[in-house]
Write a protein that holds these residues in place. Sequence first.
Motif, PDB file in Angstrom:
ATOM      1  N   MET A   1       0.843  -1.159   0.000  1.00 30.08           N
ATOM      2  CA  MET A   1       0.000   0.000   0.000  1.00 30.08           C
ATOM      3  C   MET A   1       0.894   1.230   0.000  1.00 30.08           C
ATOM      4  SD  MET A   1      -2.935   1.525   2.404  1.00 30.08           S
ATOM      5  CE  MET A   1      -3.553   0.313   3.270  1.00 30.08           C
ATOM      6  N   ASP A   2       0.441   2.249  -0.730  1.00 26.71           N
ATOM      7  CA  ASP A   2       1.226   3.470  -0.857  1.00 26.71           C
ATOM      8  C   ASP A   2       0.891   4.401   0.296  1.00 26.71           C
ATOM      9  OD1 ASP A   2       2.865   5.398  -1.806  1.00 26.71           O
ATOM     10  OD2 ASP A   2       1.582   5.959  -3.495  1.00 26.71           O
ATOM     11  N   ILE A   3       1.910   4.807   1.065  1.00 21.98           N
ATOM     12  CA  ILE A   3       1.712   5.669   2.235  1.00 21.98           C
ATOM     13  C   ILE A   3       1.310   7.092   1.840  1.00 21.98           C
ATOM     14  CG2 ILE A   3       4.087   6.404   2.498  1.00 21.98           C
ATOM     15  CD1 ILE A   3       2.178   5.398   5.451  1.00 21.98           C
ATOM     16  N   ARG A   4       1.673   7.517   0.636  1.00 19.38           N
ATOM     17  CA  ARG A   4       1.326   8.874   0.203  1.00 19.38           C
ATOM     18  C   ARG A   4      -0.193   9.021   0.047  1.00 19.38           C
ATOM     19  NH1 ARG A   4       4.692   9.257  -4.992  1.00 19.38           N
ATOM     20  NH2 ARG A   4       4.432   7.047  -4.802  1.00 19.38           N
ATOM     21  N   PHE A   5      -0.878   7.967  -0.289  1.00 17.19           N
ATOM     22  CA  PHE A   5      -2.321   8.008  -0.445  1.00 17.19           C
ATOM     23  C   PHE A   5      -3.010   8.328   0.886  1.00 17.19           C
ATOM     24  CE2 PHE A   5      -6.383   5.699  -0.319  1.00 17.19           C
ATOM     25  CZ  PHE A   5      -7.057   6.389  -1.306  1.00 17.19           C
ATOM     26  N   ILE A   6      -2.483   7.825   1.989  1.00 14.97           N
ATOM     27  CA  ILE A   6      -3.052   8.040   3.312  1.00 14.97           C
ATOM     28  C   ILE A   6      -2.492   9.301   3.953  1.00 14.97           C
ATOM     29  CG2 ILE A   6      -3.244   7.085   5.638  1.00 14.97           C
ATOM     30  CD1 ILE A   6      -3.124   4.323   4.338  1.00 14.97           C
ATOM     31  N   SER A   7      -1.239   9.625   3.719  1.00  9.19           N
ATOM     32  CA  SER A   7      -0.598  10.729   4.427  1.00  9.19           C
ATOM     33  C   SER A   7      -1.119  12.102   4.001  1.00  9.19           C
ATOM     34  CB  SER A   7       0.915  10.650   4.270  1.00  9.19           C
ATOM     35  OG  SER A   7       1.276  10.852   2.908  1.00  9.19           O
ATOM     36  N   LYS A   8      -1.477  12.293   2.744  1.00 12.77           N
ATOM     37  CA  LYS A   8      -1.949  13.614   2.294  1.00 12.77           C
ATOM     38  C   LYS A   8      -3.245  14.028   2.999  1.00 12.77           C
ATOM     39  CE  LYS A   8       0.390  13.798  -2.120  1.00 12.77           C
ATOM     40  NZ  LYS A   8       0.252  13.901  -3.553  1.00 12.77           N
ATOM     41  N   PRO A   9      -4.244  13.150   3.092  1.00  6.35           N
ATOM     42  CA  PRO A   9      -5.445  13.565   3.830  1.00  6.35           C
ATOM     43  C   PRO A   9      -5.177  13.782   5.305  1.00  6.35           C
ATOM     44  CG  PRO A   9      -5.955  11.717   2.400  1.00  6.35           C
ATOM     45  CD  PRO A   9      -4.471  11.904   2.347  1.00  6.35           C
ATOM     46  N   LEU A  10      -4.278  12.984   5.892  1.00  8.14           N
ATOM     47  CA  LEU A  10      -3.964  13.178   7.307  1.00  8.14           C
ATOM     48  C   LEU A  10      -3.262  14.499   7.542  1.00  8.14           C
ATOM     49  CD1 LEU A  10      -2.920   9.593   8.417  1.00  8.14           C
ATOM     50  CD2 LEU A  10      -5.013  10.827   8.951  1.00  8.14           C
ATOM     51  N   VAL A  11      -2.360  14.888   6.677  1.00  7.01           N
ATOM     52  CA  VAL A  11      -1.666  16.173   6.802  1.00  7.01           C
ATOM     53  C   VAL A  11      -2.679  17.310   6.647  1.00  7.01           C
ATOM     54  CG1 VAL A  11       0.040  17.692   5.720  1.00  7.01           C
ATOM     55  CG2 VAL A  11       0.575  15.288   6.092  1.00  7.01           C
ATOM     56  N   GLY A  12      -3.569  17.195   5.684  1.00  3.88           N
ATOM     57  CA  GLY A  12      -4.598  18.212   5.500  1.00  3.88           C
ATOM     58  C   GLY A  12      -5.495  18.329   6.720  1.00  3.88           C
ATOM     59  N   LEU A  13      -5.855  17.195   7.317  1.00  4.25           N
ATOM     60  CA  LEU A  13      -6.673  17.202   8.521  1.00  4.25           C
ATOM     61  C   LEU A  13      -5.932  17.839   9.681  1.00  4.25           C
ATOM     62  CD1 LEU A  13      -9.328  16.310   9.825  1.00  4.25           C
ATOM     63  CD2 LEU A  13      -8.229  14.142  10.359  1.00  4.25           C
ATOM     64  N   ALA A  14      -4.679  17.556   9.824  1.00  4.94           N
ATOM     65  CA  ALA A  14      -3.873  18.122  10.910  1.00  4.94           C
ATOM     66  C   ALA A  14      -3.715  19.624  10.737  1.00  4.94           C
ATOM     67  CB  ALA A  14      -2.514  17.437  10.964  1.00  4.94           C
ATOM     68  N   VAL A  15      -3.602  20.093   9.506  1.00  4.26           N
ATOM     69  CA  VAL A  15      -3.431  21.531   9.257  1.00  4.26           C
ATOM     70  C   VAL A  15      -4.741  22.275   9.506  1.00  4.26           C
ATOM     71  CG1 VAL A  15      -2.995  23.242   7.441  1.00  4.26           C
ATOM     72  CG2 VAL A  15      -1.511  21.243   7.656  1.00  4.26           C
ATOM     73  N   LEU A  16      -5.856  21.687   9.098  1.00  3.78           N
ATOM     74  CA  LEU A  16      -7.138  22.387   9.211  1.00  3.78           C
ATOM     75  C   LEU A  16      -7.831  22.172  10.550  1.00  3.78           C
ATOM     76  CD1 LEU A  16      -8.567  21.790   5.649  1.00  3.78           C
ATOM     77  CD2 LEU A  16      -7.548  23.863   6.550  1.00  3.78           C
ATOM     78  N   TRP A  17      -7.337  21.278  11.371  1.00  2.00           N
ATOM     79  CA  TRP A  17      -7.991  21.000  12.652  1.00  2.00           C
ATOM     80  C   TRP A  17      -8.140  22.241  13.535  1.00  2.00           C
ATOM     81  CZ3 TRP A  17     -11.036  17.448  14.454  1.00  2.00           C
ATOM     82  CH2 TRP A  17     -11.327  17.446  15.811  1.00  2.00           C
ATOM     83  N   PRO A  18      -7.134  23.097  13.707  1.00  2.00           N
ATOM     84  CA  PRO A  18      -7.314  24.293  14.555  1.00  2.00           C
ATOM     85  C   PRO A  18      -8.388  25.248  14.004  1.00  2.00           C
ATOM     86  CG  PRO A  18      -4.989  23.883  14.163  1.00  2.00           C
ATOM     87  CD  PRO A  18      -5.751  22.933  13.297  1.00  2.00           C
ATOM     88  N   VAL A  19      -8.471  25.344  12.673  1.00  2.00           N
ATOM     89  CA  VAL A  19      -9.474  26.228  12.070  1.00  2.00           C
ATOM     90  C   VAL A  19     -10.871  25.693  12.388  1.00  2.00           C
ATOM     91  CG1 VAL A  19     -10.354  27.156   9.894  1.00  2.00           C
ATOM     92  CG2 VAL A  19      -7.888  26.952  10.271  1.00  2.00           C
ATOM     93  N   TRP A  20     -11.076  24.393  12.202  1.00  2.00           N
ATOM     94  CA  TRP A  20     -12.376  23.803  12.483  1.00  2.00           C
ATOM     95  C   TRP A  20     -12.727  23.912  13.966  1.00  2.00           C
ATOM     96  CZ3 TRP A  20     -11.005  18.954   9.226  1.00  2.00           C
ATOM     97  CH2 TRP A  20     -11.277  19.203   7.884  1.00  2.00           C
ATOM     98  N   ALA A  21     -11.759  23.770  14.813  1.00  2.00           N
ATOM     99  CA  ALA A  21     -12.016  23.863  16.249  1.00  2.00           C
ATOM    100  C   ALA A  21     -12.466  25.272  16.628  1.00  2.00           C
ATOM    101  CB  ALA A  21     -10.774  23.465  17.029  1.00  2.00           C
ATOM    102  N   ASN A  22     -11.837  26.301  16.027  1.00  2.00           N
ATOM    103  CA  ASN A  22     -12.233  27.684  16.317  1.00  2.00           C
ATOM    104  C   ASN A  22     -13.640  27.978  15.803  1.00  2.00           C
ATOM    105  OD1 ASN A  22      -9.897  28.329  17.656  1.00  2.00           O
ATOM    106  ND2 ASN A  22      -8.871  29.126  15.834  1.00  2.00           N
ATOM    107  N   ILE A  23     -13.961  27.455  14.645  1.00  2.00           N
ATOM    108  CA  ILE A  23     -15.298  27.674  14.088  1.00  2.00           C
ATOM    109  C   ILE A  23     -16.344  27.005  14.974  1.00  2.00           C
ATOM    110  CG2 ILE A  23     -16.822  27.113  12.157  1.00  2.00           C
ATOM    111  CD1 ILE A  23     -14.393  27.493  10.327  1.00  2.00           C
ATOM    112  N   ALA A  24     -16.068  25.791  15.391  1.00  2.00           N
ATOM    113  CA  ALA A  24     -17.011  25.077  16.241  1.00  2.00           C
ATOM    114  C   ALA A  24     -17.188  25.771  17.578  1.00  2.00           C
ATOM    115  CB  ALA A  24     -16.541  23.641  16.440  1.00  2.00           C
TER     116      ALA A  24
END
Length: 105
Positions: A1-24
Amino acid sequence: MDIRFISKPLVGLAVLWPVWANIAQAQTPAAAPPTNTQTQAEPAPFRSALENYQPYTDEKIAPWKAANEQVDRNGGWRTYAKEGRSPASPAAAPQADPHAGHTKP
């Protein structure tokens, strides 16, 4: 399995998590207002809009001959016509011509 397929969404989630938390957090309702322990005022008594209604009644009409004789005693129709031309009437006051200063080129 290619790790890049899983890592890109996880990195995006980690970057956007503080923004979503502030909105919530911004959308959470504020604390409930303090309850009013005072008794509420009594409502105003009901008053109908029609309580002073007066039904239409026909006026007593004088015979036309008597009405004409009364007009004659008052001075005739010319007296009533003069009332419309009284000096207190704004229509009787002389008016300046609003186009007096206009000239053709």
